[in-house]
Design a protein around this motif. Structure first.
Motif, mmCIF file in Angstrom:
data_model
loop_
_atom_site.group_PDB
_atom_site.id
_atom_site.type_symbol
_atom_site.label_atom_id
_atom_site.label_comp_id
_atom_site.label_asym_id
_atom_site.label_seq_id
_atom_site.Cartn_x
_atom_site.Cartn_y
_atom_site.Cartn_z
ATOM 1 N N ASN A 187 54.462 122.955 -40.198
ATOM 2 C CA ASN A 187 53.784 121.658 -40.258
ATOM 3 C C ASN A 187 52.271 121.867 -40.259
ATOM 4 O O ASN A 187 51.760 122.742 -39.560
ATOM 5 N N GLU A 218 48.893 119.306 -39.853
ATOM 6 C CA GLU A 218 48.440 117.945 -39.597
ATOM 7 C C GLU A 218 46.924 117.889 -39.732
ATOM 8 O O GLU A 218 46.211 118.695 -39.139
ATOM 9 N N ARG A 253 43.736 115.410 -39.126
ATOM 10 C CA ARG A 253 43.194 114.180 -38.542
ATOM 11 C C ARG A 253 41.751 114.086 -39.015
ATOM 12 O O ARG A 253 40.956 114.992 -38.783
ATOM 13 N N THR A 268 45.386 110.139 -40.469
ATOM 14 C CA THR A 268 46.159 111.323 -40.118
ATOM 15 C C THR A 268 47.171 111.560 -41.227
ATOM 16 O O THR A 268 47.884 110.641 -41.629
ATOM 17 N N VAL A 269 47.201 112.797 -41.725
ATOM 18 C CA VAL A 269 48.130 113.161 -42.790
ATOM 19 C C VAL A 269 48.887 114.403 -42.342
ATOM 20 O O VAL A 269 48.273 115.377 -41.896
ATOM 21 N N SER A 270 50.218 114.358 -42.465
ATOM 22 C CA SER A 270 51.054 115.505 -42.105
ATOM 23 C C SER A 270 51.686 116.095 -43.356
ATOM 24 O O SER A 270 52.090 115.371 -44.266
ATOM 25 N N THR A 276 54.611 119.036 -44.638
ATOM 26 C CA THR A 276 55.732 119.900 -44.283
ATOM 27 C C THR A 276 55.900 120.939 -45.391
ATOM 28 O O THR A 276 55.259 120.839 -46.447
ATOM 29 N N SER A 310 44.560 125.682 -34.547
ATOM 30 C CA SER A 310 43.758 124.471 -34.750
ATOM 31 C C SER A 310 42.292 124.802 -34.964
ATOM 32 O O SER A 310 41.807 125.866 -34.567
ATOM 33 N N TYR A 370 36.916 116.475 -39.104
ATOM 34 C CA TYR A 370 38.334 116.773 -39.219
ATOM 35 C C TYR A 370 38.824 117.632 -38.060
ATOM 36 O O TYR A 370 38.062 118.343 -37.418
ATOM 37 N N VAL A 375 42.320 120.103 -37.797
ATOM 38 C CA VAL A 375 43.511 120.621 -38.474
ATOM 39 C C VAL A 375 44.364 121.319 -37.439
ATOM 40 O O VAL A 375 43.869 122.158 -36.677
ATOM 41 N N ASN A 376 45.642 120.954 -37.391
ATOM 42 C CA ASN A 376 46.604 121.597 -36.495
ATOM 43 C C ASN A 376 47.726 122.184 -37.336
ATOM 44 O O ASN A 376 48.299 121.483 -38.182
ATOM 45 N N GLU A 397 51.403 124.274 -37.226
ATOM 46 C CA GLU A 397 52.559 124.742 -36.461
ATOM 47 C C GLU A 397 53.278 125.781 -37.301
ATOM 48 O O GLU A 397 53.466 125.595 -38.505
#
Length: 128
Positions: free
Chosen positions: A33, A35, A37, A53-55, A57, A94, A117, A119-120, A122
């Motif tokens: 993932n 993400e 923000r 916020t946009v995610s 996958t 991040s 921004y 950015v995270n 996973e």
């Protein structure tokens, strides 16, 4: 009719760019993932234009270029691809930062918009 055709052409160009960037699963294997923000700022009396916020996958396209929200901006936008590539390459989770729109407007000139921004990322859990 010309405006509709222009819109269709614009959307087709965006689709071509998305496909050319490939999927996240191909470009960033091991990422589960991403993400983003973002807070969009503009140089006006009311500087905060939007929070978003946009995610992403693994099945999404790896296109991290966001358009400038100013209608009068030409060739502008915010490309977060280098930020995300660096995060994944260094296996970091991040980062926060700011980026200015590189486009131009007739009335406002350069530095008319920016984003803050976060950015995270996973990562997939490794199997042992």
């Amino acid at each position: 009719m010309i405006q509709k055709q222009s819109y269709k052409d614009k959307m087709e160009q965006k689709r071509v760019v998305l496909v050319a960037n490939g999927l996240i699963s191909d470009r960033y294997p091991g990422v589960s993932n991403i993400e983003l923000r973002m807070t969009y700022y503009q140089r006006t009396v009311d500087p905060v234009l939007m929070k978003r916020t946009v995610s992403f996958t693994p099945t999404n396209y790896a296109c991290f270029r966001m358009d400038c929200m100013r209608d009068e901006c030409s060739n502008g936008g915010f490309d977060l691809t280098p930020v995300i590539t660096s995060l994944v390459k260094n296996r970091k989770t991040s980062v926060k930062g700011n980026i200015a729109c590189q486009g131009k407007t007739e009335n406002l000139g350069h530095n008319h918009a920016s984003i803050a921004y976060e950015v995270n990322v996973e990562y997939c859990k490794s199997k042992k």
